[in-house]
Design a protein around this motif. Structure first.
Motif, PDB file in Angstrom:
ATOM      1  N   GLN A  27       0.518   5.695   0.888  1.00 39.23           N
ATOM      2  CA  GLN A  27       0.003   5.961   2.078  1.00 39.23           C
ATOM      3  C   GLN A  27       0.333   7.693   2.044  1.00 39.23           C
ATOM      4  OE1 GLN A  27      -0.548   5.456   5.949  1.00 39.23           O
ATOM      5  NE2 GLN A  27      -2.498   5.944   6.301  1.00 39.23           N
ATOM      6  N   PHE A  37       3.411   0.680   2.782  1.00 37.36           N
ATOM      7  CA  PHE A  37       3.423  -0.460   3.849  1.00 37.36           C
ATOM      8  C   PHE A  37       3.521  -1.465   3.163  1.00 37.36           C
ATOM      9  CE2 PHE A  37       3.072   1.667   7.427  1.00 37.36           C
ATOM     10  CZ  PHE A  37       1.863   3.119   7.160  1.00 37.36           C
ATOM     11  N   PHE A  58      -6.055   8.783  13.744  1.00 33.86           N
ATOM     12  CA  PHE A  58      -6.461   8.522  12.253  1.00 33.86           C
ATOM     13  C   PHE A  58      -7.421   7.005  12.638  1.00 33.86           C
ATOM     14  CE2 PHE A  58      -6.468   9.986   8.014  1.00 33.86           C
ATOM     15  CZ  PHE A  58      -6.212   9.033   7.669  1.00 33.86           C
ATOM     16  N   ILE A  79      -9.187   3.945  10.106  1.00 32.44           N
ATOM     17  CA  ILE A  79      -9.134   3.715   8.971  1.00 32.44           C
ATOM     18  C   ILE A  79     -10.211   2.888   8.734  1.00 32.44           C
ATOM     19  CG2 ILE A  79      -8.138   3.615   6.816  1.00 32.44           C
ATOM     20  CD1 ILE A  79      -5.583   4.682   8.171  1.00 32.44           C
ATOM     21  N   ARG A 132      -9.950  11.967  10.912  1.00 33.84           N
ATOM     22  CA  ARG A 132      -8.852  12.703  11.937  1.00 33.84           C
ATOM     23  C   ARG A 132      -9.511  12.928  12.925  1.00 33.84           C
ATOM     24  NH1 ARG A 132      -3.981  11.896  13.076  1.00 33.84           N
ATOM     25  NH2 ARG A 132      -3.277  12.049  10.626  1.00 33.84           N
ATOM     26  N   GLY A 185      -2.317  12.217   5.370  1.00 35.84           N
ATOM     27  CA  GLY A 185      -3.828  12.425   5.930  1.00 35.84           C
ATOM     28  C   GLY A 185      -5.183  11.619   5.563  1.00 35.84           C
ATOM     29  N   LYS A 186      -4.159  10.603   4.418  1.00 38.94           N
ATOM     30  CA  LYS A 186      -5.105   9.607   3.667  1.00 38.94           C
ATOM     31  C   LYS A 186      -4.775   8.142   3.849  1.00 38.94           C
ATOM     32  CE  LYS A 186      -5.058  12.726  -0.703  1.00 38.94           C
ATOM     33  NZ  LYS A 186      -4.840  12.322  -2.608  1.00 38.94           N
ATOM     34  N   GLY A 187      -6.119   7.792   3.089  1.00 37.08           N
ATOM     35  CA  GLY A 187      -6.178   5.904   3.977  1.00 37.08           C
ATOM     36  C   GLY A 187      -5.124   5.440   2.503  1.00 37.08           C
ATOM     37  N   PRO A 188      -4.574   4.037   2.948  1.00 37.44           N
ATOM     38  CA  PRO A 188      -3.780   3.288   1.704  1.00 37.44           C
ATOM     39  C   PRO A 188      -4.261   3.178   0.827  1.00 37.44           C
ATOM     40  CG  PRO A 188      -4.657   1.853   4.533  1.00 37.44           C
ATOM     41  CD  PRO A 188      -5.439   3.609   4.437  1.00 37.44           C
ATOM     42  N   GLY A 219       5.671   0.176   7.849  1.00 34.24           N
ATOM     43  CA  GLY A 219       6.072   1.450   6.966  1.00 34.24           C
ATOM     44  C   GLY A 219       7.100   1.309   6.860  1.00 34.24           C
ATOM     45  N   SER A 243       2.396   2.213  12.021  1.00 41.02           N
ATOM     46  CA  SER A 243       1.955   1.885  10.867  1.00 41.02           C
ATOM     47  C   SER A 243      -0.104   1.728  10.902  1.00 41.02           C
ATOM     48  CB  SER A 243       2.202  -0.192  10.950  1.00 41.02           C
ATOM     49  OG  SER A 243       1.640  -0.205  10.446  1.00 41.02           O
ATOM     50  N   TYR A 298       0.950  -1.172   0.100  1.00 41.60           N
ATOM     51  CA  TYR A 298       0.030  -0.046   0.177  1.00 41.60           C
ATOM     52  C   TYR A 298       0.943   0.995   0.225  1.00 41.60           C
ATOM     53  CZ  TYR A 298      -3.700  -2.724   1.204  1.00 41.60           C
ATOM     54  OH  TYR A 298      -4.863  -3.963   0.751  1.00 41.60           O
ATOM     55  N   LEU A 353      -4.226   0.218  -2.436  1.00 43.06           N
ATOM     56  CA  LEU A 353      -3.460  -0.911  -3.234  1.00 43.06           C
ATOM     57  C   LEU A 353      -2.239  -0.228  -4.171  1.00 43.06           C
ATOM     58  CD1 LEU A 353      -2.944  -4.126  -2.836  1.00 43.06           C
ATOM     59  CD2 LEU A 353      -5.251  -3.836  -4.062  1.00 43.06           C
ATOM     60  N   PHE A 387      -9.374   0.166   1.490  1.00 42.01           N
ATOM     61  CA  PHE A 387      -9.211   1.427   2.244  1.00 42.01           C
ATOM     62  C   PHE A 387     -10.778   2.561   2.084  1.00 42.01           C
ATOM     63  CE2 PHE A 387      -6.180  -0.735   5.410  1.00 42.01           C
ATOM     64  CZ  PHE A 387      -5.726  -1.761   4.484  1.00 42.01           C
ATOM     65  N   GLY A 388     -10.696   3.310   2.868  1.00 38.95           N
ATOM     66  CA  GLY A 388     -11.643   4.296   3.277  1.00 38.95           C
ATOM     67  C   GLY A 388      -9.884   5.447   3.712  1.00 38.95           C
ATOM     68  N   GLN A 389     -11.171   6.308   3.162  1.00 40.13           N
ATOM     69  CA  GLN A 389      -9.205   7.377   3.572  1.00 40.13           C
ATOM     70  C   GLN A 389      -9.273   7.993   5.072  1.00 40.13           C
ATOM     71  OE1 GLN A 389     -13.229   8.061   2.779  1.00 40.13           O
ATOM     72  NE2 GLN A 389     -14.048  10.337   2.631  1.00 40.13           N
ATOM     73  N   GLY A 390     -10.002   7.541   5.607  1.00 40.30           N
ATOM     74  CA  GLY A 390      -9.540   7.783   6.985  1.00 40.30           C
ATOM     75  C   GLY A 390     -10.305   9.209   8.285  1.00 40.30           C
TER      76      GLY A 390
END
Lengths: 113, 116
Positions: A38, A89, B91, B93, B112, A41-44, A106, B43, A36, A46, B107-110
């Motif tokens: 990343q 990751f 964070f 997720i 905060r 501020g964002k999600g991972p 990571g 992680s 992944y 693929l 995965f979602g964008q998370g």
């Protein structure tokens, strides 16, 4: 349970050079290994994955290799570009869907222009 | 590709209050959803596995009474952080598996979360 170790924790490369990230895992029953990317501020996201019945997989500038005997797998990024700068990751699980992923620690990759 | 949407993307709450985070699979049915927590420069750590219509399975060390998970439909799972404290700031997720297809998790964008 599964334990995934990832190295290096940081990696700085010159634009155009290659980057290699290595992971080892402990559970011999793991058979699915995704990578992944990343961004802050964002999600991972693929970027590539490999299953245990395959030794190598390539997608344009990205490749992954798997050595099941040694229980390690690696991510290779060739011709790196500044937009490749992110945290990467590795992960492992016993199957692609329905099973939890165990993540490595990571690698923060910085591609210098 | 499949899309997983989290809401809100950012939330600030006061100590002692509760906050709910939603995770939706927008264009597929998700039998299983996972909730992760990620502290700065660390992680992703799995908190719990959520299966539609049944109780969530929590990882060791995660308080099930503090982190309430509900997976009421095949497209929605919620995580409620109850009686939040500053150390819960993190964070969060979610990820969702596409039902029956054996494909990877999306995965979602998370979210905060900052507890003040």
């Amino acid at each position: 349970g599964e334990n995934v170790e990832q190295h290096p924790s940081t990696l700085s490369v010159q634009e155009g050079d290659s980057a290699v990230i290595k992971c080892t895992y402990s559970d011999s029953a793991s058979n699915y290994f995704p990578w992944y990317k990343q961004e802050l501020g964002k999600g991972p996201q693929l970027i590539i994955d490999i299953r245990s019945n395959v030794g190598e997989k390539k997608d344009q500038r990205i490749a992954v290799t798997l050595n099941k005997t040694a229980k390690h797998f690696s991510l290779h990024i060739t011709e790196t570009q500044p937009e490749d700068s992110a945290v990467y990751f590795c992960a492992a699980s016993r199957q692609a869907a329905g099973n939890k992923l165990t993540f490595g620690g990571g690698t923060r990759v910085l591609v210098k222009p | 590709g499949a899309v997983v949407s989290q809401h809100p993307s950012r939330v600030i709450c006061k100590s002692g209050t509760s906050v709910k985070i939603e995770c939706r699979s927008l264009d597929f049915q998700a039998t299983t959803m996972f909730w992760y927590r990620q502290f700065p420069k660390q992680s992703l750590m799995l908190m719990a596995t959520s299966n539609e219509g049944s109780k969530a399975t929590y990882e060791q060390g995660v308080e099930k009474d503090k982190f309430l998970i509900n997976h009421a439909s095949l497209t929605l799972s919620t995580l409620t952080v109850t009686s939040a404290h500053p150390e819960d700031s993190s964070f969060y997720i979610c990820s969702a598996d596409q039902r029956g297809l054996g494909t990877e998790a999306f995965f979602g964008q998370g979210t905060r979360l900052t507890v003040v």
